[in-house]
Scaffold this motif. Structure first.
Motif: not given
Length: 241
Positions: A110-126
Motif C-alpha cells: 500500500x505504501x509503495x503504490x501510494x508513493x507511485x501515485x504521488x510521483x505520477x501526480x507531480x511528474x518528472x520523477x523516476x
C-alpha cells in the motif's frame, strides 16, 4: 498465453517467467489504454471481460470470458468483470530535468503504490527500488497505484552504492537535518527514503555523503509513515518560491 498460465501471474516467479502481469478493474484498464496510446509496447496487452462488460470499447484486443473464469484470475473477492494481461516493460530512459526517489527495502504494498501515485501526480520523477523491496507488480501495489505504474519509470534491484555514480547530489530523510521546507532541499538529484520499520542504514548514508533533511513535528510519535513522508517531500519540491 494459455488461460492456465494467466492464473499463475499472481506469483512473482510466473510473472517473470511469462513476462506479463495482471491488472483488474475499470480504472486500471482505462489507465492502461491511455498509456498504450503513447507506448506501443503496451499494445500487446489483452483485455478480458465478462458479459457485463462486453459493451466495452477498446483499441486493445478484448476477450469475453465467463464469470467463473474471471474469478479464477482475480485477486479480489468481488471482481468487477474487467481485467487485462500486460507485458512487463523495461523503464524508459531518463528525461531531461528528471529527479529520482530511491526506496530502501520498502515492504508494504500500500505504501509503495501510494508513493507511485504521488510521483505520477507531480511528474518528472523516476523511482528506484533497492534489492529486497516488494515487487512492483504485486497485485496490491498495482491496485494502490491507481494506474501510476504506467506513468512512472521504475527500476528494480538498484544497490544503494550505485547511486553516487548516477546522482552527484543525494539527500536523505532523517530525524536530524535541515527542514524540508528550506530552499536547500530542492537542490538535489536523488532523494532517499528508508524501510518502514528500520529506516535508513546510517553507515551507508555516510558513505553516500547524503545530506540529511527532516520534516519538523512535535515529537509525540517516533516517525511518519514512509508514504506520508514522500508525499510531504514531493509537495515541498514542487511548491512555488
Amino acid at each position: 498465453m494459455k488461460f492456465e498460465d494467466i492464473k499463475r501471474l499472481h506469483e512473482k516467479k510466473f510473472r517473470e517467467k511469462f513476462g506479463h502481469f495482471i491488472i483488474e478493474g475499470e480504472h486500471l484498464v482505462q489507465e492502461l489504454e491511455r498509456a498504450a496510446a503513447r507506448d506501443a509496447r503496451l499494445r500487446e496487452s489483452k483485455i478480458f471481460v465478462t458479459r457485463d462488460y462486453s459493451h466495452w470499447s477498446s483499441a486493445l484486443p478484448m476477450h469475453v470470458i465467463q464469470s467463473k473464469h474471471m474469478a479464477q484470475i482475480s485477486e479480489t473477492r468481488s471482481p468487477q468483470g474487467i481485467a487485462a494481461v500486460v507485458p512487463l516493460l523495461e523503464p524508459a530512459a531518463p528525461r531531461a530535468g528528471e529527479r529520482a526517489v530511491y526506496l530502501h527495502e520498502i515492504q508494504d504494498p500500500g505504501n509503495y503504490g501510494t508513493i507511485l501515485r504521488t510521483l505520477a501526480w507531480f511528474g518528472n520523477f523516476r523511482c528506484l527500488c533497492s534489492p529486497d523491496s516488494v515487487d512492483l507488480h504485486n497485485g496490491k501495489v498495482v491496485r494502490a497505484s491507481m494506474g501510476a505504474i504506467f506513468h512512472v519509470p521504475v527500476e528494480f534491484d538498484v544497490p544503494m552504492d550505485a547511486l553516487p555514480k548516477r546522482f552527484p547530489r543525494i539527500a536523505c530523510l532523517d530525524l536530524s537535518g535541515q527542514p524540508v521546507a528550506s530552499q536547500a532541499f530542492r537542490e538535489f538529484d536523488c532523494y532517499v527514503f528508508g524501510n518502514e520499520a528500520r529506516g535508513l542504514p546510517r553507515e551507508q548514508m555516510n558513505a553516500l555523503h547524503a545530506r540529511p533533511f527532516t520534516i519538523p513535528g512535535t515529537g509525540a510519535i517516533e516517525s511518519l509513515n514512509v508514504a506520508a513522508t514522500v508525499n510531504i517531500c514531493l509537495y515541498e519540491l514542487n511548491r512555488g518560491p
